[in-house]
Design a protein around this motif. Structure first.
Motif, PDB file in Angstrom:
ATOM      1  N   LEU A  24      -2.767   4.458  -4.764  1.00  0.00           N
ATOM      2  CA  LEU A  24      -1.678   3.801  -5.491  1.00  0.00           C
ATOM      3  C   LEU A  24      -2.068   2.397  -5.921  1.00  0.00           C
ATOM      4  CD1 LEU A  24       1.351   4.870  -3.303  1.00  0.00           C
ATOM      5  CD2 LEU A  24       0.962   5.514  -5.672  1.00  0.00           C
ATOM      6  N   ALA A  25      -2.735   1.670  -5.010  1.00  0.00           N
ATOM      7  CA  ALA A  25      -3.100   0.291  -5.334  1.00  0.00           C
ATOM      8  C   ALA A  25      -4.072   0.264  -6.511  1.00  0.00           C
ATOM      9  CB  ALA A  25      -3.716  -0.395  -4.124  1.00  0.00           C
ATOM     10  N   VAL A  26      -4.999   1.219  -6.536  1.00  0.00           N
ATOM     11  CA  VAL A  26      -5.953   1.277  -7.633  1.00  0.00           C
ATOM     12  C   VAL A  26      -5.219   1.498  -8.950  1.00  0.00           C
ATOM     13  CG1 VAL A  26      -7.784   2.677  -8.656  1.00  0.00           C
ATOM     14  CG2 VAL A  26      -7.911   2.044  -6.249  1.00  0.00           C
ATOM     15  N   ARG A  27      -4.297   2.472  -8.932  1.00  0.00           N
ATOM     16  CA  ARG A  27      -3.543   2.760 -10.144  1.00  0.00           C
ATOM     17  C   ARG A  27      -2.733   1.540 -10.600  1.00  0.00           C
ATOM     18  NH1 ARG A  27      -1.627   7.499 -12.337  1.00  0.00           N
ATOM     19  NH2 ARG A  27      -3.784   8.116 -12.041  1.00  0.00           N
ATOM     20  N   ALA A  28      -2.012   0.930  -9.647  1.00  0.00           N
ATOM     21  CA  ALA A  28      -1.165  -0.216 -10.006  1.00  0.00           C
ATOM     22  C   ALA A  28      -2.016  -1.337 -10.573  1.00  0.00           C
ATOM     23  CB  ALA A  28      -0.388  -0.710  -8.788  1.00  0.00           C
ATOM     24  N   PHE A  29      -3.143  -1.582  -9.929  1.00  0.00           N
ATOM     25  CA  PHE A  29      -3.970  -2.698 -10.364  1.00  0.00           C
ATOM     26  C   PHE A  29      -4.595  -2.443 -11.731  1.00  0.00           C
ATOM     27  CE2 PHE A  29      -8.250  -4.393 -10.812  1.00  0.00           C
ATOM     28  CZ  PHE A  29      -7.969  -5.741 -10.793  1.00  0.00           C
ATOM     29  N   GLU A  30      -5.083  -1.229 -11.944  1.00  0.00           N
ATOM     30  CA  GLU A  30      -5.747  -0.936 -13.215  1.00  0.00           C
ATOM     31  C   GLU A  30      -4.796  -1.205 -14.374  1.00  0.00           C
ATOM     32  OE1 GLU A  30      -7.937   2.706 -13.661  1.00  0.00           O
ATOM     33  OE2 GLU A  30      -9.639   1.521 -12.974  1.00  0.00           O
ATOM     34  N   LEU A  31      -3.554  -0.763 -14.204  1.00  0.00           N
ATOM     35  CA  LEU A  31      -2.596  -0.958 -15.291  1.00  0.00           C
ATOM     36  C   LEU A  31      -2.192  -2.425 -15.412  1.00  0.00           C
ATOM     37  CD1 LEU A  31      -0.550   2.271 -14.709  1.00  0.00           C
ATOM     38  CD2 LEU A  31      -1.989   1.763 -16.673  1.00  0.00           C
ATOM     39  N   ALA A  32      -1.967  -3.058 -14.252  1.00  0.00           N
ATOM     40  CA  ALA A  32      -1.531  -4.449 -14.294  1.00  0.00           C
ATOM     41  C   ALA A  32      -2.616  -5.348 -14.864  1.00  0.00           C
ATOM     42  CB  ALA A  32      -1.128  -4.923 -12.903  1.00  0.00           C
ATOM     43  N   SER A  33      -3.857  -5.083 -14.516  1.00  0.00           N
ATOM     44  CA  SER A  33      -4.916  -5.961 -14.991  1.00  0.00           C
ATOM     45  C   SER A  33      -5.226  -5.692 -16.455  1.00  0.00           C
ATOM     46  CB  SER A  33      -6.186  -5.778 -14.156  1.00  0.00           C
ATOM     47  OG  SER A  33      -6.757  -4.527 -14.430  1.00  0.00           O
ATOM     48  N   ASP A  34      -4.728  -4.598 -16.944  1.00  0.00           N
ATOM     49  CA  ASP A  34      -4.823  -4.342 -18.377  1.00  0.00           C
ATOM     50  C   ASP A  34      -3.624  -4.968 -19.084  1.00  0.00           C
ATOM     51  OD1 ASP A  34      -6.456  -3.234 -20.300  1.00  0.00           O
ATOM     52  OD2 ASP A  34      -5.214  -1.445 -20.515  1.00  0.00           O
ATOM     53  N   GLU A  35      -2.906  -5.810 -18.337  1.00  0.00           N
ATOM     54  CA  GLU A  35      -1.721  -6.501 -18.825  1.00  0.00           C
ATOM     55  C   GLU A  35      -0.630  -5.519 -19.228  1.00  0.00           C
ATOM     56  OE1 GLU A  35      -2.781  -9.691 -21.499  1.00  0.00           O
ATOM     57  OE2 GLU A  35      -4.704  -9.942 -20.518  1.00  0.00           O
ATOM     58  N   ARG A  36      -0.557  -4.409 -18.498  1.00  0.00           N
ATOM     59  CA  ARG A  36       0.528  -3.454 -18.728  1.00  0.00           C
ATOM     60  C   ARG A  36       1.417  -3.399 -17.490  1.00  0.00           C
ATOM     61  NH1 ARG A  36      -2.456   1.874 -20.581  1.00  0.00           N
ATOM     62  NH2 ARG A  36      -0.362   2.683 -20.294  1.00  0.00           N
ATOM     63  N   LEU A  37       2.143  -4.514 -17.278  1.00  0.00           N
ATOM     64  CA  LEU A  37       2.925  -4.656 -16.053  1.00  0.00           C
ATOM     65  C   LEU A  37       3.966  -3.566 -15.904  1.00  0.00           C
ATOM     66  CD1 LEU A  37       3.482  -8.485 -15.737  1.00  0.00           C
ATOM     67  CD2 LEU A  37       1.810  -7.013 -14.666  1.00  0.00           C
TER      68      LEU A  37
ATOM     69  N   LEU B 130       5.777   0.121  -7.099  1.00  0.00           N
ATOM     70  CA  LEU B 130       7.014   0.397  -6.384  1.00  0.00           C
ATOM     71  C   LEU B 130       6.786   1.455  -5.307  1.00  0.00           C
ATOM     72  CD1 LEU B 130       9.791  -0.792  -6.741  1.00  0.00           C
ATOM     73  CD2 LEU B 130      10.427   1.183  -8.085  1.00  0.00           C
ATOM     74  N   MET B 131       5.923   2.417  -5.633  1.00  0.00           N
ATOM     75  CA  MET B 131       5.631   3.482  -4.676  1.00  0.00           C
ATOM     76  C   MET B 131       4.921   2.909  -3.445  1.00  0.00           C
ATOM     77  SD  MET B 131       6.358   6.652  -4.707  1.00  0.00           S
ATOM     78  CE  MET B 131       6.149   7.879  -3.444  1.00  0.00           C
ATOM     79  N   ILE B 132       4.011   1.956  -3.656  1.00  0.00           N
ATOM     80  CA  ILE B 132       3.361   1.297  -2.519  1.00  0.00           C
ATOM     81  C   ILE B 132       4.431   0.697  -1.624  1.00  0.00           C
ATOM     82  CG2 ILE B 132       1.867  -0.607  -1.798  1.00  0.00           C
ATOM     83  CD1 ILE B 132       0.355  -0.352  -4.348  1.00  0.00           C
ATOM     84  N   VAL B 133       5.371   0.017  -2.260  1.00  0.00           N
ATOM     85  CA  VAL B 133       6.428  -0.638  -1.506  1.00  0.00           C
ATOM     86  C   VAL B 133       7.267   0.394  -0.754  1.00  0.00           C
ATOM     87  CG1 VAL B 133       8.473  -2.077  -1.731  1.00  0.00           C
ATOM     88  CG2 VAL B 133       6.468  -2.549  -3.124  1.00  0.00           C
ATOM     89  N   VAL B 134       7.615   1.475  -1.446  1.00  0.00           N
ATOM     90  CA  VAL B 134       8.484   2.486  -0.829  1.00  0.00           C
ATOM     91  C   VAL B 134       7.771   3.183   0.330  1.00  0.00           C
ATOM     92  CG1 VAL B 134       9.629   4.690  -1.203  1.00  0.00           C
ATOM     93  CG2 VAL B 134       9.858   2.869  -2.874  1.00  0.00           C
ATOM     94  N   VAL B 135       6.528   3.597   0.098  1.00  0.00           N
ATOM     95  CA  VAL B 135       5.781   4.264   1.165  1.00  0.00           C
ATOM     96  C   VAL B 135       5.590   3.306   2.339  1.00  0.00           C
ATOM     97  CG1 VAL B 135       3.600   5.344   1.788  1.00  0.00           C
ATOM     98  CG2 VAL B 135       4.615   5.820  -0.415  1.00  0.00           C
ATOM     99  N   GLY B 136       5.360   2.037   2.021  1.00  0.00           N
ATOM    100  CA  GLY B 136       5.197   1.039   3.070  1.00  0.00           C
ATOM    101  C   GLY B 136       6.482   0.819   3.853  1.00  0.00           C
ATOM    102  N   LEU B 137       7.602   1.053   3.206  1.00  0.00           N
ATOM    103  CA  LEU B 137       8.885   0.802   3.854  1.00  0.00           C
ATOM    104  C   LEU B 137       9.155   1.761   5.009  1.00  0.00           C
ATOM    105  CD1 LEU B 137      11.453   0.045   1.054  1.00  0.00           C
ATOM    106  CD2 LEU B 137      10.332  -1.466   2.667  1.00  0.00           C
ATOM    107  N   LEU B 138       8.792   3.022   4.823  1.00  0.00           N
ATOM    108  CA  LEU B 138       9.126   4.019   5.836  1.00  0.00           C
ATOM    109  C   LEU B 138       8.603   3.630   7.216  1.00  0.00           C
ATOM    110  CD1 LEU B 138       8.514   7.181   3.650  1.00  0.00           C
ATOM    111  CD2 LEU B 138      10.681   6.065   4.201  1.00  0.00           C
ATOM    112  N   PRO B 139       7.288   3.347   7.322  1.00  0.00           N
ATOM    113  CA  PRO B 139       6.824   2.929   8.651  1.00  0.00           C
ATOM    114  C   PRO B 139       7.408   1.598   9.072  1.00  0.00           C
ATOM    115  CG  PRO B 139       5.079   2.687   7.053  1.00  0.00           C
ATOM    116  CD  PRO B 139       6.175   3.424   6.375  1.00  0.00           C
ATOM    117  N   VAL B 140       7.653   0.719   8.114  1.00  0.00           N
ATOM    118  CA  VAL B 140       8.216  -0.582   8.468  1.00  0.00           C
ATOM    119  C   VAL B 140       9.560  -0.385   9.166  1.00  0.00           C
ATOM    120  CG1 VAL B 140       9.234  -2.687   7.536  1.00  0.00           C
ATOM    121  CG2 VAL B 140       7.042  -1.907   6.690  1.00  0.00           C
TER     122      VAL B 140
END
Lengths: 337, 549
Positions: B500-513, B521-531
């Motif tokens: 997910l981080a790779v995907r998010a970063f590739e798009l964001a660094s291509d200035e496609r926020l 958002l998925m990183i955040v959501v998946v991270g939330l469950l264990p949190v």
């Protein structure tokens, strides 16, 4: 399952592995800008493609260290400076292909046939239509003149597009003139460099500066952004100016690729390169990412056409790579953040 | 039997530490190579600025994470006020937010061309230069961004420490005439110091290793400098020298802390644990506590997550597909396995240190944990070089001997990726496990041993139950860290493997926020469950605490 079966399965798997027609790609281009083309290539040729994307500089480090055992057959990257570095690192092999030679003009190919350009990207001046008349603009060199004091937005010096731009100035005007130019440009910056190319265009549209230096495909992506009307509005407030049309032409750079020295599937790799410069692929780049084709025959999109035709700098891009380190030092000395 | 294990333990620890320090030693090896003109050039032009900016960044993030982390930890551990139960886990949420993502979203919001300032100009008719607005892409901006996502380290460990404190010391301090504030400052805070410092050092190491945020903000710090020199100038020697300087910086911080702590040991003297009597806050003070806890959640999570959601609503249809599902599964599996491995390893090391002591063990453990302060890319390159060398050596050997090519065994495998995670994140699990272990009095060990438990039994029957909270905390942090990890994954991964981080970063660094928001958002959501799950377990793990809190 008895032993005989197992052996049979194993032999089958091994031979399948050997016979499987595939090509392995290390790409500095992002997945969304290369995967669709690879998929089409597979659909047309039946050759399976495997992909790793990452920053080109780091992929090159990986490629170099993996040496003769590298699985990579093709290395794709953006910017001639990086292609040059890859060549210096000795990871490419020379190819001689009639198709590549006819499709791609000389100055967009490595003199030794180690890499070939796949798409062209122009780095130009964008001006705020309400504050600047295009007649006031002329060349990259003129960006250093006093009339642009604190009026220019440009991104940081660790960006390779800027490094290559300075490298092209070193080639055109000499190291000393490029240093003078960088010094003046820094004092003409409206703000310390920050953000990407789109941010420069946005800042200029919002009035923070009058001119923005950026690659044209970012401008195209902003104009056609479906999700963010603010980007469309910002881009519409800006005009494209093609610098140095009376002289050497506007600075262009390329995305490019080469077949690796230790490729296990060199034929497939070459096939892939030839596919990437085919008219179909070239058109795709122009339409999807608003870049310019390397082959003259390929069509460009209506939007890209509307920015006008231009004369491009025919400097062999190999030189950008040679001048890169000097360019970085020049920018450091000028205090270009 | 016990003796032979003890004998093997020490070399085993040293071996593990050695293996984990391979990447650092590889990079360190460059330092001794002669450097060219670039090093002189760097010293004259940009190095002083890198030093200054890095120092200021560390200072700012220290102040930010400490003030947010400790105050919220104390409030949620010891006080009762409206919303407290919610805040206990809400305050952890920013942990799931990668720093570069929050930087992107805030820049989108507060930039000169962003909606906030544009609206302001429309209302007032001001133009550029007519008004002051804090520049988000600045040192102050980077400090704010990093503090907002890193304070949960301090919060987590400090809160766990407050909860694990014996009530007796607090009661004693109250009977000796200390008020609530006084027992906080003079008793609870000093007792929690190892945990707070552990949390802070995690936050600071992550700060020094951060690349995404600082490079997006255009700040010249060590990491940006290393990248530029290595990949821009192609000078690995000068870059390694800079990385070595960075390491010295980290060592200095560690030493300062050790010296200031002197010989103090932090064990509790009694083991009387009862339900903590919470301070009931009323009126204005309750409101204040509420806002102190709300602000970090609001700015560290709700605002950026809201922005991401509004973007994701525009783009999710294009982004959600079968490959996206695979990304999510990949990310989850990687995170979980790395978390378990790293905690096991930390347990092995920390426990060895406790049982064996000795300088060689101590030094080995320190070295094994230094990877956290090193930018992921540097670690990755430090892995590529030795792994490829090993692969090629084995291959040469096999070719000569058996005329058979083994190709690459380790390079470009998930093993390499996992190894990078261990190198990077062992410090996280180690700090947490150590601070948990540190709170168990040696007298307990003695008692267990004298009652006939062998070391292993002491571990499983005495320490483990006491440390459940710390272990879960360690698992949680490593898991979330791995989910967010980008540079090492990017460069080391096998073919056709995405996270997910790779995907998010590739798009964001291509200035496609907007396009990157679904993955982010998925990183955040998946991270939330264990949190959420783990924050519940942590609050129940306090010794003497009933499970129905």
């Amino acid at each position: 399952m008895n032993l005989k079966h197992l052996a049979g399965v194993l032999i089958f798997m091994m031979s399948a592995n050997v016979l499987a027609s595939e090509v392995n790609v290390y790409s500095g281009r992002k997945e969304n800008l290369i995967k669709p083309l690879l998929d089409r290539f597979t659909a047309q040729t039946g050759i399976k493609t495997n992909l790793v994307t990452a920053s080109a500089d780091k992929l090159l480090t990986r490629l170099k260290n993996e040496g003769r055992n590298t699985p990579a057959d093709v290395f794709i990257t953006v910017d001639a400076g990086r292609l040059y570095r890859a060549k210096q690192a000795g990871v490419f092999s020379s190819v001689d292909s009639e198709i590549l030679n006819t499709a791609v003009p000389d100055h967009l190919r490595d003199p030794d046939g180690q890499w070939v350009g796949l798409s062209q990207r122009a780095r130009v001046i964008f001006y705020a239509k309400d504050r600047v008349k295009p007649e006031q603009l002329s060349t990259y060199e003129d960006l250093a003149s006093d009339q642009w004091k604190r009026k220019i937005c440009i991104r940081g010096s660790d960006n390779i597009y800027n490094q290559s731009l300075v490298a092209s100035l070193i080639a055109a005007d000499g190291a000393e003139a490029a240093q003078q130019w960088s010094n003046k440009l820094v004092s003409n910056m409206a703000r310390p460099p920050k953000g990407g190319d789109r941010d420069q265009i946005k800042a200029a549209a919002a009035g923070q500066c009058d001119l923005a230096i950026a690659n044209t495909y970012y401008y195209g992506a902003m104009l056609t952004n479906k999700n963010d009307p603010a980007q469309v509005k910002a881009a519409q407030a800006m005009g494209v100016f093609w610098p140095n049309q009376q002289g050497r032409g506007s600075h262009v750079n390329i995305s490019g690729a080469g077949v690796t020295k230790y490729a296990k599937n060199p034929q497939n790799a070459l096939k892939l390169l030839e596919f990437l410069v085919s008219e179909e692929s070239q058109k795709w780049y122009a339409e999807v990412n608003f870049e310019y084709p390397v082959s003259g025959s390929a069509e460009i999109s209506e939007l890209v056409k509307s920015w006008g035709s231009f004369k491009s700098d025919k400097l062999n891009l190999d030189v950008l790579g040679k001048n890169n380190a000097e360019a970085v030092r020049t920018m450091d000395r000028a205090g270009w953040k | 039997m016990a003796i032979s294990i003890g004998k093997l333990w020490q070399p085993a620890i040293i071996l593990v530490a050695l293996v984990l320090s391979i990447p650092i030693l590889t990079i360190g090896g460059f330092v001794f190579e002669p450097s060219g003109d670039n090093w002189e050039h760097l010293k004259q032009t940009v190095l002083p600025e890198y030093l200054r900016n890095s120092a200021l960044l560390v200072l700012g993030v220290s102040i930010g994470t400490l003030s947010i982390g400790v105050s919220t930890a104390w409030l949620t551990a010891m006080c009762r006020f409206p919303g407290k139960k919610l805040f206990v886990w809400l305050l952890l949420l920013p942990l799931a937010m990668p720093a570069y993502i929050i930087a992107y979203t805030y820049t989108g919001l507060f930039d000169f061309a962003g909606p906030v300032q544009t609206q302001l100009r429309e209302w007032t008719g001001w133009g550029y230069g007519d008004y002051y607005f804090p520049e988000i892409r600045s040192l102050g901006g980077a400090i704010s961004m990093l503090s907002l996502v890193l304070y949960p380290y301090v919060y987590l460990l400090a809160r766990a420490a407050f909860l694990e404190q014996s009530i007796c010391v607090l009661e004693v301090s109250r009977t000796l005439g200390c008020g609530a504030w006084c027992s906080f400052y003079r008793v609870a805070l000093p007792l929690a110091r190892p945990a707070i410092v552990a949390g802070l050092s995690l936050a600071l190491m992550e700060t020094l290793a951060d690349y995404g945020t600082v490079s997006y903000f255009g700040l010249g710090v060590f990491t940006t400098g290393i990248f530029r020199t290595w990949f821009g100038m192609g000078d690995s020697v000068a870059a390694a020298k800079m990385a070595a300087l960075l390491l010295m910086f980290v060592f200095t911080l560690v030493v300062i802390e050790r010296v200031s702590r002197k010989q103090a040991k932090y064990h509790h003297t009694t083991n009387k644990y009862t339900q903590l009597p919470e301070y009931q806050l009323l009126g204005f003070r309750a409101l204040l506590a509420f806002f102190i806890c709300l602000l970090p959640v609001l700015f560290g999570f709700l605002v950026p997550a809201g922005q991401l959601t509004s973007w994701a609503l525009l783009t999710y249809q294009e982004m959600l597909n079968e490959s996206f599902f695979r990304l999510t599964v990949n990310t989850l599996l990687l995170g979980l396995s790395a978390a378990f491995l790293s905690v096991l390893l930390a347990l092995f090391l920390a426990y060895g240190k406790r049982m064996l002591g000795g300088r060689s063990v101590l030094v080995s453990i320190r070295i094994a944990a230094i990877g956290y302060a090193i930018p992921g890319t540097v670690v990755a390159v430090g892995i590529i070089i030795p792994f490829a060398w090993l692969d090629n050596t084995i291959d040469d050997f096999m070719r000569q001997l058996f005329d058979y090519s083994t190709g690459l065994l380790l390079s470009g495998s998930l093993f390499a990726v996992m190894f990078a995670y261990l190198v990077r994140f062992l410090a996280v699990s180690l700090q947490t496990v150590e601070s948990g272990l540190g709170k168990i009095k040696p007298s307990m060990d003695d008692a267990a041993r004298s009652l006939g438990y062998r070391p292993r039994e002491t571990l499983f029957k005495v320490h483990m139950p006491l440390m459940k909270g710390s272990l879960l905390t360690a698992l949680l942090i490593v898991f979330v860290d791995v989910m967010k990890e980008l540079p090492a994954t990017l460069i080391l991964r096998p073919f056709n493997f995405n996270t997910l981080a790779v995907r998010a970063f590739e798009l964001a660094s291509d200035e496609r926020l907007a396009d990157s928001s679904t993955a982010a958002l998925m990183i955040v959501v998946v991270g939330l469950l264990p949190v959420i799950y783990l924050s519940k377990s942590i609050s129940q793990s306090r010794a003497g605490q009933s499970n129905h809190e």
